[in-house]
Design a protein around this motif. Structure first.
Motif, PDB file in Angstrom:
ATOM      1  N   THR A 188       0.634   5.679  21.337  1.00 20.56           N
ATOM      2  CA  THR A 188       1.114   4.700  20.370  1.00 20.56           C
ATOM      3  C   THR A 188       2.593   4.451  20.602  1.00 20.56           C
ATOM      4  O   THR A 188       3.262   5.203  21.309  1.00 20.56           O
ATOM      5  CB  THR A 188       0.847   5.139  18.915  1.00 20.56           C
ATOM      6  OG1 THR A 188       1.025   4.018  18.054  1.00 20.56           O
ATOM      7  CG2 THR A 188       1.749   6.271  18.480  1.00 20.56           C
ATOM      8  N   VAL A 189       3.066   3.392  19.992  1.00 24.73           N
ATOM      9  CA  VAL A 189       4.465   2.994  20.119  1.00 24.73           C
ATOM     10  C   VAL A 189       5.219   3.394  18.851  1.00 24.73           C
ATOM     11  O   VAL A 189       4.674   3.351  17.759  1.00 24.73           O
ATOM     12  CB  VAL A 189       4.585   1.482  20.374  1.00 24.73           C
ATOM     13  CG1 VAL A 189       4.123   1.143  21.782  1.00 24.73           C
ATOM     14  CG2 VAL A 189       3.775   0.669  19.368  1.00 24.73           C
ATOM     15  N   ILE A 190       6.465   3.779  19.029  1.00 26.49           N
ATOM     16  CA  ILE A 190       7.309   4.182  17.907  1.00 26.49           C
ATOM     17  C   ILE A 190       8.512   3.239  17.863  1.00 26.49           C
ATOM     18  O   ILE A 190       9.216   3.079  18.856  1.00 26.49           O
ATOM     19  CB  ILE A 190       7.780   5.650  18.059  1.00 26.49           C
ATOM     20  CG1 ILE A 190       6.581   6.607  18.183  1.00 26.49           C
ATOM     21  CG2 ILE A 190       8.704   6.048  16.916  1.00 26.49           C
ATOM     22  CD1 ILE A 190       5.621   6.595  17.006  1.00 26.49           C
ATOM     23  N   ASP A 210      15.346   8.170  10.745  1.00 27.41           N
ATOM     24  CA  ASP A 210      14.429   8.968   9.926  1.00 27.41           C
ATOM     25  C   ASP A 210      13.049   8.325   9.836  1.00 27.41           C
ATOM     26  O   ASP A 210      12.032   9.025   9.801  1.00 27.41           O
ATOM     27  CB  ASP A 210      15.005   9.192   8.525  1.00 27.41           C
ATOM     28  CG  ASP A 210      16.199  10.139   8.533  1.00 27.41           C
ATOM     29  OD1 ASP A 210      16.352  10.896   9.513  1.00 27.41           O
ATOM     30  OD2 ASP A 210      16.970  10.116   7.560  1.00 27.41           O
ATOM     31  N   ALA A 211      13.007   7.012   9.801  1.00 30.01           N
ATOM     32  CA  ALA A 211      11.726   6.303   9.764  1.00 30.01           C
ATOM     33  C   ALA A 211      10.986   6.474  11.092  1.00 30.01           C
ATOM     34  O   ALA A 211       9.762   6.657  11.115  1.00 30.01           O
ATOM     35  CB  ALA A 211      11.929   4.826   9.457  1.00 30.01           C
ATOM     36  N   LYS A 212      11.712   6.429  12.195  1.00 37.47           N
ATOM     37  CA  LYS A 212      11.082   6.641  13.508  1.00 37.47           C
ATOM     38  C   LYS A 212      10.527   8.058  13.625  1.00 37.47           C
ATOM     39  O   LYS A 212       9.433   8.270  14.153  1.00 37.47           O
ATOM     40  CB  LYS A 212      12.090   6.395  14.638  1.00 37.47           C
ATOM     41  CG  LYS A 212      12.249   4.966  15.051  1.00 37.47           C
ATOM     42  CD  LYS A 212      13.282   4.906  16.167  1.00 37.47           C
ATOM     43  CE  LYS A 212      13.087   3.757  17.095  1.00 37.47           C
ATOM     44  NZ  LYS A 212      14.179   3.657  18.080  1.00 37.47           N
ATOM     45  N   ILE A 213      11.294   9.032  13.145  1.00 31.65           N
ATOM     46  CA  ILE A 213      10.833  10.421  13.194  1.00 31.65           C
ATOM     47  C   ILE A 213       9.563  10.579  12.363  1.00 31.65           C
ATOM     48  O   ILE A 213       8.581  11.191  12.815  1.00 31.65           O
ATOM     49  CB  ILE A 213      11.943  11.382  12.709  1.00 31.65           C
ATOM     50  CG1 ILE A 213      13.116  11.384  13.691  1.00 31.65           C
ATOM     51  CG2 ILE A 213      11.393  12.792  12.500  1.00 31.65           C
ATOM     52  CD1 ILE A 213      14.379  12.028  13.150  1.00 31.65           C
ATOM     53  N   TYR A 214       9.562  10.029  11.171  1.00 21.52           N
ATOM     54  CA  TYR A 214       8.382  10.095  10.310  1.00 21.52           C
ATOM     55  C   TYR A 214       7.197   9.393  10.975  1.00 21.52           C
ATOM     56  O   TYR A 214       6.080   9.941  10.996  1.00 21.52           O
ATOM     57  CB  TYR A 214       8.680   9.460   8.949  1.00 21.52           C
ATOM     58  CG  TYR A 214       7.507   9.512   8.003  1.00 21.52           C
ATOM     59  CD1 TYR A 214       7.188  10.692   7.339  1.00 21.52           C
ATOM     60  CD2 TYR A 214       6.707   8.391   7.788  1.00 21.52           C
ATOM     61  CE1 TYR A 214       6.101  10.761   6.481  1.00 21.52           C
ATOM     62  CE2 TYR A 214       5.620   8.449   6.933  1.00 21.52           C
ATOM     63  CZ  TYR A 214       5.318   9.627   6.285  1.00 21.52           C
ATOM     64  OH  TYR A 214       4.247   9.683   5.445  1.00 21.52           O
ATOM     65  N   ALA A 269       6.653   8.920  14.129  1.00 21.17           N
ATOM     66  CA  ALA A 269       6.206   9.740  15.261  1.00 21.17           C
ATOM     67  C   ALA A 269       5.390  10.941  14.787  1.00 21.17           C
ATOM     68  O   ALA A 269       4.322  11.247  15.341  1.00 21.17           O
ATOM     69  CB  ALA A 269       7.409  10.191  16.076  1.00 21.17           C
ATOM     70  N   LYS A 270       5.871  11.631  13.756  1.00 18.01           N
ATOM     71  CA  LYS A 270       5.154  12.801  13.234  1.00 18.01           C
ATOM     72  C   LYS A 270       3.782  12.404  12.694  1.00 18.01           C
ATOM     73  O   LYS A 270       2.784  13.089  12.939  1.00 18.01           O
ATOM     74  CB  LYS A 270       5.977  13.472  12.144  1.00 18.01           C
ATOM     75  CG  LYS A 270       7.200  14.217  12.683  1.00 18.01           C
ATOM     76  CD  LYS A 270       8.168  14.576  11.593  1.00 18.01           C
ATOM     77  CE  LYS A 270       7.912  15.925  11.037  1.00 18.01           C
ATOM     78  NZ  LYS A 270       8.971  16.345  10.074  1.00 18.01           N
ATOM     79  N   GLN A 271       3.722  11.303  11.974  1.00 18.81           N
ATOM     80  CA  GLN A 271       2.448  10.833  11.433  1.00 18.81           C
ATOM     81  C   GLN A 271       1.495  10.435  12.568  1.00 18.81           C
ATOM     82  O   GLN A 271       0.299  10.736  12.499  1.00 18.81           O
ATOM     83  CB  GLN A 271       2.666   9.644  10.493  1.00 18.81           C
ATOM     84  CG  GLN A 271       3.344  10.019   9.183  1.00 18.81           C
ATOM     85  CD  GLN A 271       2.534  11.027   8.386  1.00 18.81           C
ATOM     86  OE1 GLN A 271       2.930  12.180   8.257  1.00 18.81           O
ATOM     87  NE2 GLN A 271       1.419  10.624   7.857  1.00 18.81           N
ATOM     88  N   ILE A 323      13.336  12.912  17.653  1.00 16.14           N
ATOM     89  CA  ILE A 323      11.916  12.522  17.690  1.00 16.14           C
ATOM     90  C   ILE A 323      11.138  13.491  18.570  1.00 16.14           C
ATOM     91  O   ILE A 323      10.054  13.964  18.201  1.00 16.14           O
ATOM     92  CB  ILE A 323      11.751  11.072  18.183  1.00 16.14           C
ATOM     93  CG1 ILE A 323      12.343  10.090  17.163  1.00 16.14           C
ATOM     94  CG2 ILE A 323      10.275  10.754  18.444  1.00 16.14           C
ATOM     95  CD1 ILE A 323      12.484   8.664  17.682  1.00 16.14           C
ATOM     96  N   ILE A 324      11.688  13.810  19.728  1.00 17.25           N
ATOM     97  CA  ILE A 324      11.005  14.708  20.670  1.00 17.25           C
ATOM     98  C   ILE A 324      10.824  16.096  20.067  1.00 17.25           C
ATOM     99  O   ILE A 324       9.734  16.671  20.117  1.00 17.25           O
ATOM    100  CB  ILE A 324      11.784  14.773  21.995  1.00 17.25           C
ATOM    101  CG1 ILE A 324      11.684  13.422  22.711  1.00 17.25           C
ATOM    102  CG2 ILE A 324      11.282  15.902  22.885  1.00 17.25           C
ATOM    103  CD1 ILE A 324      12.728  13.214  23.784  1.00 17.25           C
ATOM    104  N   PHE A 325      11.876  16.639  19.467  1.00 20.44           N
ATOM    105  CA  PHE A 325      11.779  17.974  18.886  1.00 20.44           C
ATOM    106  C   PHE A 325      10.858  18.000  17.669  1.00 20.44           C
ATOM    107  O   PHE A 325      10.257  19.027  17.365  1.00 20.44           O
ATOM    108  CB  PHE A 325      13.157  18.524  18.544  1.00 20.44           C
ATOM    109  CG  PHE A 325      13.951  18.914  19.768  1.00 20.44           C
ATOM    110  CD1 PHE A 325      13.377  19.621  20.804  1.00 20.44           C
ATOM    111  CD2 PHE A 325      15.281  18.563  19.875  1.00 20.44           C
ATOM    112  CE1 PHE A 325      14.093  19.975  21.929  1.00 20.44           C
ATOM    113  CE2 PHE A 325      16.015  18.916  20.999  1.00 20.44           C
ATOM    114  CZ  PHE A 325      15.427  19.625  22.030  1.00 20.44           C
ATOM    115  N   ALA A 326      10.705  16.888  16.991  1.00 18.66           N
ATOM    116  CA  ALA A 326       9.823  16.816  15.818  1.00 18.66           C
ATOM    117  C   ALA A 326       8.357  16.684  16.213  1.00 18.66           C
ATOM    118  O   ALA A 326       7.472  16.904  15.387  1.00 18.66           O
ATOM    119  CB  ALA A 326      10.234  15.651  14.917  1.00 18.66           C
TER     120      ALA A 326
END
Length: 182
Positions: A72-74, A84-88, A90-92, A125-128
């Motif tokens: 998927t694309v982030i 913070d929205a990108k991290i969320y 990505a995690k989702q 993002i990577i570490f999350a």
């Protein structure tokens, strides 16, 4: 002294298929539309199917039990989403079954010369989402030559920070003319 002839290595169609990402990222795509690329990817054993995050659960269900990955694309398409929205996001996406994340580099931050922000965002993002394979989409068509060079240097800096994930982070499956990963 014997000279050996160089043999050309030719890949079979099934070997080439393992390098193909079947993508459907148009915003008007429906659930019914997503079924077709998933079936095609299964039929030809493509490497992955790339969909917008909303369709990750469906794609994951359709590809379950097959070798084909879910990508998927982030921050797609402009990469201008708040960190913070990108991290969320990505995690989702990983929670719902994404194997790979194609992260769009923040073009506005890059154009502003804010390379620290660009690098920090990617690292966070990577570490999350350590279980996923990470790739970075750099929209080179929006960048001047010196910005492409800066993006390269930034990427190298990020790579040093994540040395334990370096082979997974920079997937070398792709290098299309005009779309090189800087």
């Amino acid at each position: 002294m014997s000279k050996r002839k160089k043999q050309k290595t030719r890949l079979s169609g099934s070997e080439i298929a393992r390098f193909i990402d079947q993508s459907l990222l148009k915003p008007q795509a429906t659930e019914a539309d997503i079924i077709k690329p998933c079936k095609t990817a299964i039929k030809y054993n493509f490497y992955s199917v790339c969909v917008n995050p909303y369709f990750v659960p469906l794609c994951n269900a359709l590809l379950k039990g097959h070798e084909t990955k879910v990508t998927t694309v982030i921050g797609f398409p402009p990469g201008m989403t708040l960190k913070d929205a990108k991290i969320y996001e990505a995690k989702q996406a990983v929670l719902y079954g994404a194997d790979e994340l194609d992260i769009v580099m923040n073009i506005g931050a890059a154009k502003s010369g804010n390379w620290d922000y660009v690098g920090e965002e990617l690292l966070e993002i990577i570490f999350a989402t350590k279980s996923a394979v990470h790739k970075v989409i750099i929209e080179t068509c929006y960048l001047a030559e010196e910005e492409k060079i800066a993006a390269t240097k930034n990427r190298i800096s990020v790579r040093r920070e994540i040395h334990q994930d370096i082979n997974r982070f920079w997937n070398k499956r792709r290098n299309y003319k005009g779309c090189e990963a800087y």
